[in-house]
Design a protein around this motif. Structure first.
Motif, PDB file in Angstrom:
ATOM      1  N   PRO A  40       0.809  -1.229   0.000  1.00 17.33           N
ATOM      2  CA  PRO A  40       0.000   0.000   0.000  1.00 17.33           C
ATOM      3  C   PRO A  40       0.838   1.273   0.000  1.00 17.33           C
ATOM      4  O   PRO A  40       0.508   2.239  -0.699  1.00 17.33           O
ATOM      5  N   GLU A  41       1.948   1.275   0.744  1.00 17.43           N
ATOM      6  CA  GLU A  41       2.770   2.475   0.823  1.00 17.43           C
ATOM      7  C   GLU A  41       3.546   2.761  -0.463  1.00 17.43           C
ATOM      8  O   GLU A  41       4.128   3.838  -0.619  1.00 17.43           O
ATOM      9  N   GLU A  42       3.548   1.815  -1.389  1.00 12.76           N
ATOM     10  CA  GLU A  42       4.170   2.022  -2.697  1.00 12.76           C
ATOM     11  C   GLU A  42       3.141   2.459  -3.741  1.00 12.76           C
ATOM     12  O   GLU A  42       3.465   2.602  -4.912  1.00 12.76           O
ATOM     13  N   SER A  43       1.913   2.673  -3.283  1.00 12.29           N
ATOM     14  CA  SER A  43       0.791   2.949  -4.183  1.00 12.29           C
ATOM     15  C   SER A  43       0.172   4.301  -3.868  1.00 12.29           C
ATOM     16  O   SER A  43       0.227   4.781  -2.733  1.00 12.29           O
ATOM     17  N   MET A  44      -0.434   4.896  -4.880  1.00 14.87           N
ATOM     18  CA  MET A  44      -1.139   6.164  -4.694  1.00 14.87           C
ATOM     19  C   MET A  44      -2.478   6.103  -5.403  1.00 14.87           C
ATOM     20  O   MET A  44      -2.564   5.714  -6.567  1.00 14.87           O
ATOM     21  N   MET A  45      -3.531   6.480  -4.687  1.00 17.86           N
ATOM     22  CA  MET A  45      -4.863   6.595  -5.273  1.00 17.86           C
ATOM     23  C   MET A  45      -5.041   8.012  -5.781  1.00 17.86           C
ATOM     24  O   MET A  45      -4.739   8.982  -5.073  1.00 17.86           O
ATOM     25  N   VAL A  46      -5.506   8.148  -7.017  1.00 11.78           N
ATOM     26  CA  VAL A  46      -5.750   9.460  -7.630  1.00 11.78           C
ATOM     27  C   VAL A  46      -7.235   9.578  -7.909  1.00 11.78           C
ATOM     28  O   VAL A  46      -7.816   8.716  -8.583  1.00 11.78           O
ATOM     29  N   ALA A  47      -7.867  10.635  -7.409  1.00 14.54           N
ATOM     30  CA  ALA A  47      -9.309  10.784  -7.593  1.00 14.54           C
ATOM     31  C   ALA A  47      -9.731  12.224  -7.396  1.00 14.54           C
ATOM     32  O   ALA A  47      -8.990  13.039  -6.817  1.00 14.54           O
ATOM     33  N   ALA A  48     -10.926  12.516  -7.869  1.00 15.15           N
ATOM     34  CA  ALA A  48     -11.540  13.826  -7.643  1.00 15.15           C
ATOM     35  C   ALA A  48     -12.554  13.755  -6.502  1.00 15.15           C
ATOM     36  O   ALA A  48     -13.294  14.710  -6.283  1.00 15.15           O
ATOM     37  N   HIS A  49     -12.576  12.623  -5.797  1.00 14.85           N
ATOM     38  CA  HIS A  49     -13.560  12.390  -4.745  1.00 14.85           C
ATOM     39  C   HIS A  49     -12.858  12.227  -3.401  1.00 14.85           C
ATOM     40  O   HIS A  49     -12.058  11.295  -3.224  1.00 14.85           O
ATOM     41  N   GLU A  50     -13.165  13.084  -2.479  1.00 14.44           N
ATOM     42  CA  GLU A  50     -12.480  13.071  -1.194  1.00 14.44           C
ATOM     43  C   GLU A  50     -12.792  11.810  -0.401  1.00 14.44           C
ATOM     44  O   GLU A  50     -11.913  11.278   0.299  1.00 14.44           O
ATOM     45  N   GLY A  51     -14.021  11.306  -0.500  1.00 17.17           N
ATOM     46  CA  GLY A  51     -14.379  10.093   0.227  1.00 17.17           C
ATOM     47  C   GLY A  51     -13.598   8.888  -0.246  1.00 17.17           C
ATOM     48  O   GLY A  51     -13.180   8.040   0.562  1.00 17.17           O
ATOM     49  N   ASP A  52     -13.405   8.782  -1.544  1.00 13.54           N
ATOM     50  CA  ASP A  52     -12.616   7.697  -2.127  1.00 13.54           C
ATOM     51  C   ASP A  52     -11.178   7.773  -1.620  1.00 13.54           C
ATOM     52  O   ASP A  52     -10.580   6.768  -1.215  1.00 13.54           O
ATOM     53  N   LEU A  53     -10.620   8.962  -1.626  1.00 15.94           N
ATOM     54  CA  LEU A  53      -9.239   9.149  -1.191  1.00 15.94           C
ATOM     55  C   LEU A  53      -9.080   8.898   0.305  1.00 15.94           C
ATOM     56  O   LEU A  53      -8.072   8.331   0.743  1.00 15.94           O
ATOM     57  N   ALA A  54     -10.067   9.295   1.083  1.00 14.48           N
ATOM     58  CA  ALA A  54      -9.986   9.074   2.533  1.00 14.48           C
ATOM     59  C   ALA A  54      -9.964   7.580   2.842  1.00 14.48           C
ATOM     60  O   ALA A  54      -9.218   7.122   3.720  1.00 14.48           O
ATOM     61  N   ALA A  55     -10.755   6.809   2.097  1.00 13.21           N
ATOM     62  CA  ALA A  55     -10.761   5.360   2.295  1.00 13.21           C
ATOM     63  C   ALA A  55      -9.427   4.752   1.877  1.00 13.21           C
ATOM     64  O   ALA A  55      -8.881   3.886   2.564  1.00 13.21           O
ATOM     65  N   ALA A  56      -8.880   5.203   0.752  1.00 16.18           N
ATOM     66  CA  ALA A  56      -7.581   4.706   0.286  1.00 16.18           C
ATOM     67  C   ALA A  56      -6.490   5.016   1.303  1.00 16.18           C
ATOM     68  O   ALA A  56      -5.613   4.190   1.573  1.00 16.18           O
ATOM     69  N   ARG A  57      -6.553   6.208   1.859  1.00 16.98           N
ATOM     70  CA  ARG A  57      -5.564   6.594   2.876  1.00 16.98           C
ATOM     71  C   ARG A  57      -5.676   5.687   4.097  1.00 16.98           C
ATOM     72  O   ARG A  57      -4.656   5.282   4.673  1.00 16.98           O
ATOM     73  N   SER A  58      -6.893   5.339   4.491  1.00 15.32           N
ATOM     74  CA  SER A  58      -7.092   4.437   5.628  1.00 15.32           C
ATOM     75  C   SER A  58      -6.537   3.043   5.347  1.00 15.32           C
ATOM     76  O   SER A  58      -6.167   2.321   6.275  1.00 15.32           O
ATOM     77  N   ALA A  59      -6.485   2.689   4.056  1.00 17.47           N
ATOM     78  CA  ALA A  59      -5.937   1.390   3.657  1.00 17.47           C
ATOM     79  C   ALA A  59      -4.418   1.432   3.524  1.00 17.47           C
ATOM     80  O   ALA A  59      -3.805   0.401   3.211  1.00 17.47           O
ATOM     81  N   GLY A  60      -3.813   2.587   3.733  1.00 11.23           N
ATOM     82  CA  GLY A  60      -2.356   2.700   3.712  1.00 11.23           C
ATOM     83  C   GLY A  60      -1.775   3.263   2.439  1.00 11.23           C
ATOM     84  O   GLY A  60      -0.543   3.340   2.301  1.00 11.23           O
ATOM     85  N   LEU A  61      -2.627   3.667   1.481  1.00 14.86           N
ATOM     86  CA  LEU A  61      -2.132   4.214   0.220  1.00 14.86           C
ATOM     87  C   LEU A  61      -1.846   5.707   0.360  1.00 14.86           C
ATOM     88  O   LEU A  61      -2.452   6.396   1.174  1.00 14.86           O
ATOM     89  N   HIS A  62      -0.931   6.202  -0.456  1.00 16.69           N
ATOM     90  CA  HIS A  62      -0.786   7.639  -0.625  1.00 16.69           C
ATOM     91  C   HIS A  62      -1.974   8.135  -1.436  1.00 16.69           C
ATOM     92  O   HIS A  62      -2.676   7.351  -2.096  1.00 16.69           O
TER      93      HIS A  62
END
Length: 234
Positions: A172-194
């Protein structure tokens, strides 16, 4: 940023302009049938109803299905509000909309640039078929497409992000989620992604099932795709 090897892109509402694609298609059908329709309201209602179905599927209250079936169920629920839906083929509407999504300006070029420095993969709740077709029609090229329909988990379940990263051989720490949706990004961050937030011209309300984070604290915030590329140093 040096630790990041893979970018996972949300596409519906981030890369692809679903709202105006849906508006144009329903306006065309309404005109053909001699009716007037509030295309903006229709598009938003369709999206909202689909996410209600999506939440029920994700929580196990409905059988597992892909987004095309979710959109079909949503249209069935909307017939009372939009009589036009009783006179058109709903499957054709889904295919002409969600399988032919138009890209936001600058998105295809940005993704091509990002692929020179990263592995760039779709991570979407939309069906694999719809994104393959939309990407081909819009000239968007990816290193891969992951639809949650195959993962066994739909975003924003944390397992969806973790499993996606693992399928690419990444932590997860080698990955980054890119989105225009804050909720999507907040969930990705909780999963350990940038996380990288990119602003697009159309606001997309995804509170159903995703929620809105109280505090916004992402690794990158970009007002457009050009800035996103610069901040990711490509």
């Amino acid at each position: 940023m040096k630790a990041i090897r893979g970018l996972f892109f949300d596409v519906g509402g981030t890369v692809f302009d679903w709202k105006n694609t849906a508006r144009e298609n329903i306006e065309k059908l309404a005109k053909q049938n001699g009716e007037a329709i509030d295309s903006e309201a229709f598009a938003v209602d369709w999206r909202n109803e689909m996410f209600k179905v999506h939440t029920q599927v994700r929580q196990g209250n409905l059988p597992w299905m892909n987004s095309d079936d979710m959109h079909l169920r949503a249209l069935e629920k909307m017939k009372a509000r939009y009589p036009l839906l009783t006179r058109i083929d709903p499957v054709s509407l889904i295919k002409s909309t969600w399988h032919r999504l138009k890209a936001f300006e600058g998105a295809p070029e940005a993704i091509a640039r990002l692929r020179t420095g990263y592995t760039v993969v779709v991570l979407t709740i939309l069906s694999w078929e719809s994104i393959v077709n939309s990407a081909k029609a819009a000239g968007v090229q990816w290193d891969g497409i992951l639809s949650c329909e195959f993962l066994g988990y739909y975003k924003p379940s944390l397992q969806a992000y973790i499993k996606a990263a693992g399928l690419l051989g990444l932590k997860p720490e080698e990955s980054m989620m890119v989105a225009a949706h804050e909720g999507d990004l907040a969930a990705a961050r909780s999963a350990g992604l940038h996380t990288a937030y990119v602003k697009v011209p159309e606001k997309d309300n995804m509170t159903e099932g995703f929620g809105e984070p109280e505090q916004v604290d992402f690794d990158i915030k970009a007002p457009d795709f050009e800035t996103l590329c610069k901040k990711l140093q490509v």
